[in-house]
Design a protein around this motif. Structure first.
Motif, PDB file in Angstrom:
ATOM      1  N   ASP A 106       0.531  -3.717  13.636  1.00 51.38           N
ATOM      2  CA  ASP A 106       1.538  -4.718  14.002  1.00 51.38           C
ATOM      3  C   ASP A 106       2.911  -4.315  13.483  1.00 51.38           C
ATOM      4  N   ASN A 107       2.964  -3.780  12.271  1.00 51.38           N
ATOM      5  CA  ASN A 107       4.246  -3.386  11.696  1.00 51.38           C
ATOM      6  C   ASN A 107       4.863  -2.227  12.464  1.00 51.38           C
ATOM      7  N   ARG A 124      -2.652  -4.845  10.065  1.00 52.06           N
ATOM      8  CA  ARG A 124      -1.288  -5.160   9.654  1.00 52.06           C
ATOM      9  C   ARG A 124      -0.359  -3.968   9.858  1.00 52.06           C
ATOM     10  N   THR A 125      -0.873  -2.759   9.627  1.00 51.00           N
ATOM     11  CA  THR A 125      -0.077  -1.552   9.843  1.00 51.00           C
ATOM     12  C   THR A 125       0.260  -1.369  11.316  1.00 51.00           C
ATOM     13  N   GLU A 161      12.196  -9.825   3.003  1.00 50.00           N
ATOM     14  CA  GLU A 161      10.883  -9.800   2.346  1.00 50.00           C
ATOM     15  C   GLU A 161      11.029  -9.706   0.837  1.00 50.00           C
ATOM     16  N   ARG A 191       0.897  -2.933   1.415  1.00 48.49           N
ATOM     17  CA  ARG A 191       0.708  -3.785   2.595  1.00 48.49           C
ATOM     18  C   ARG A 191       0.351  -2.962   3.832  1.00 48.49           C
ATOM     19  N   TYR A 192       0.835  -1.712   3.896  1.00 50.73           N
ATOM     20  CA  TYR A 192       0.601  -0.887   5.080  1.00 50.73           C
ATOM     21  C   TYR A 192       0.087   0.485   4.655  1.00 50.73           C
ATOM     22  N   ASN A 251       1.941 -10.725  -3.377  1.00 51.67           N
ATOM     23  CA  ASN A 251       1.134  -9.511  -3.308  1.00 51.67           C
ATOM     24  C   ASN A 251       1.433  -8.589  -4.494  1.00 51.67           C
ATOM     25  N   GLU A 276      -8.120  -5.302   7.548  1.00 52.11           N
ATOM     26  CA  GLU A 276      -6.922  -6.138   7.624  1.00 52.11           C
ATOM     27  C   GLU A 276      -5.661  -5.312   7.419  1.00 52.11           C
ATOM     28  N   THR A 277      -5.708  -4.365   6.493  1.00 44.21           N
ATOM     29  CA  THR A 277      -4.539  -3.515   6.250  1.00 44.21           C
ATOM     30  C   THR A 277      -4.224  -2.653   7.468  1.00 44.21           C
TER      31      THR A 277
END
Length: 507
Positions: free
Chosen positions: A348-349, A345-346, A368, A136-137, A34, A341-342
């Protein structure tokens, strides 16, 4: 030597062609991580911006508003004030070249390709917060606090806010025309635009918003904007316009609105509309800090006080800012679709972090980073492993510090779990609370308690269970109160509590 207009034009065309070839070369490389994808996108974006600025400069040269290009071409053809003299123009240019080399006798030829190739190795500076983790978030904490501390927001957790922030239809329409909501929407839209520009620099956001605006204008004219449908206009009459008093702090500021708008606003609230503009403004300003039901009878028009007693309050309508706010909501919803999608993903994080300790979060972050470092290495590079470290999932040795810290090179087998292998001490300790191990213990008729931690052999588990029974007595074991169960979120309950909560549908 590049002081002439034609030379500047030639150099600009050459720069554009070089950058176009570099963009093609850059996009032929598939990024592995990424981080590399972000760097590649921003490098291409910077080259596109350079091409755009250079092209604009070329357009200005070709328009030739000052006739400089035309005069220079005429001079190259030998045209002078006294007539055409080709030889004179030739020797003048030859003299200029000789003068240049006389002043720079040791000038060397520089290959411009070297400078342009360095652009492919550049690492652009991209600003991300720690919570955003290189795009990513999302980091919506400031907007979350602004939401929960507002009049239109609800007191909820940050994880729940991520589910509702993109759905503005749940907010009452009368709250959407307030200054507080407008400021919130401006801040939310600014952040989403800034985040999208950092993570997707090659997307044309202006073109996307242009399409959104066109569709919005059509729907607004037809009264089909979701959440802003005008019921009164559909019934055949135009609603009375009210004024949002949050925008005004004094009566003098309210006077500038004008007598007609003040009259319409007072009528919409059921108040008297007569008097001077000063009296109208003062009467309307009273409603900013005093509810209508607490105002004196003298301020109301005849026949409206009974309505107030029956608690049938007039419905405030949106003012001139309604269209602007609705357009911001449309743009925000479009950005949320692009960042779907972001956002997922946020969520879930955030949920995962709530179940981890600080040490576990730090270890996961380091894993990571290590994974990104190993992914970015050249696959064809010869593997150097003098310490004979275990190989990771990518076929490369795991870092030594990670091997010592977490014992990732150690393999743990559990006979109770069907001889399943667990790599690393951390994964091995966690598995005692997982369903696979709990199911294995129940099949043996043994309760899954802390006494059986570190026990992986069936025979050892049975022997330990016999010793516990002999020490405490068979009849003293109370499975309803002592046997442990774990839900999906990691909470530990005894059997009785777990079955009760499960029966009620709470877990």
């Amino acid at each position: 030597m590049s002081s002439t207009v034609l030379e500047v034009t030639r150099a600009a065309h050459e720069e554009v062609e070089r950058l176009e070839r570099l963009i093609v070369k850059e996009l032929q490389n598939e990024p592995g991580t990424n981080k590399e994808r972000l760097y590649q996108s921003h490098r291409v974006r910077n080259m596109i911006d350079t091409i755009t600025s250079t092209t604009e400069k070329l357009i200005g040269i070709y328009e030739d508003n000052d006739n400089a290009r035309k005069d220079e071409i005429a001079a190259l053809g030998g045209q002078t004030a006294s007539g055409i003299n080709v030889f004179s123009a030739f020797y003048d240019r030859l003299k200029e070249i000789r003068e240049y080399h006389r002043k720079h006798p040791v000038a060397r030829v520089v290959d411009a390709n070297d400078d342009y190739e360095m652009l492919l190795k550049e690492e652009p500076q991209i600003e991300f917060s720690g919570e955003e983790a290189l795009g990513r978030y999302l980091d919506l904490h400031e907007l979350y606090y602004q939401y929960v501390n507002s009049k239109f927001g609800d007191p909820l957790e940050y994880s729940a806010y991520l589910d509702v922030f993109s759905d503005t239809n749940k907010i009452p329409r009368k709250m959407k025309v307030t200054r507080q909501y407008r400021e919130y929407m401006v801040n939310l839209l600014e952040y989403l635009i800034y985040f999208f520009q950092r993570t997707e620099p090659l997307q044309d956001l202006d073109r996307i918003f242009s399409k959104v605006t066109t569709e919005f204008e059509e729907n607004w004219a037809a009264g089909k904007v979701r959440g802003w449908e005008n019921d009164n206009q559909e019934n055949g009459h135009v609603p009375a316009e009210t004024i949002d008093l949050d925008y005004y702090s004094t009566v003098e500021e309210l006077i500038e609105v004008g007598p007609e708008r003040l009259k319409e606003a007072l009528a919409a609230l059921g108040l008297k509309t007569g008097g001077t503009i000063q009296q109208r403004a003062e009467r309307l300003f009273l409603t900013k800090h005093t509810p209508l039901e607490k105002l004196e009878r003298k301020h109301f028009a005849k026949g409206t006080r009974s309505v107030e007693k029956n608690r049938v309050a007039p419905v405030p309508q949106e003012d001139g800012n309604s269209k602007e706010i609705a357009l911001m909501e449309a743009k925000m919803e479009k950005l949320c679709d692009l960042l779907e999608e972001t956002i997922a993903r946020t969520k879930d994080n955030v949920v995962k972090k709530q179940a981890l300790t600080y040490e576990e979060m730090e270890a996961e972050r380091e894993e990571e980073e290590t994974q990104e470092d190993t992914e970015s290495e050249d696959d064809e590079q010869q593997i150097y492993n003098p310490l004979k470290l275990p190989m990771g999932w990518d076929g490369k040795p795991i870092p030594y510090w990670l091997y010592k810290l977490h014992g990732l090179g150690q393999e743990f087998k559990c006979e109770i779990c069907g001889n399943y292998s667990y790599w690393g001490r951390r994964a091995f300790e966690r598995h005692f609370k997982e369903w696979r191990h709990q199911h294995g213990m129940r099949c043996l008729g043994i309760p899954n308690t802390k006494n059986f931690n570190e026990i992986t052999s069936i025979e050892e588990a049975k022997e330990l269970w016999k010793k516990i029974q002999q020490r405490q007595g068979v009849n003293k074991w109370r499975p309803d109160l002592e046997e442990e169960y774990e839900d999906k979120e990691g909470n530990i309950y005894n059997k009785k509590t777990y079955t009760d909560l499960q029966r009620q549908g709470l877990i």
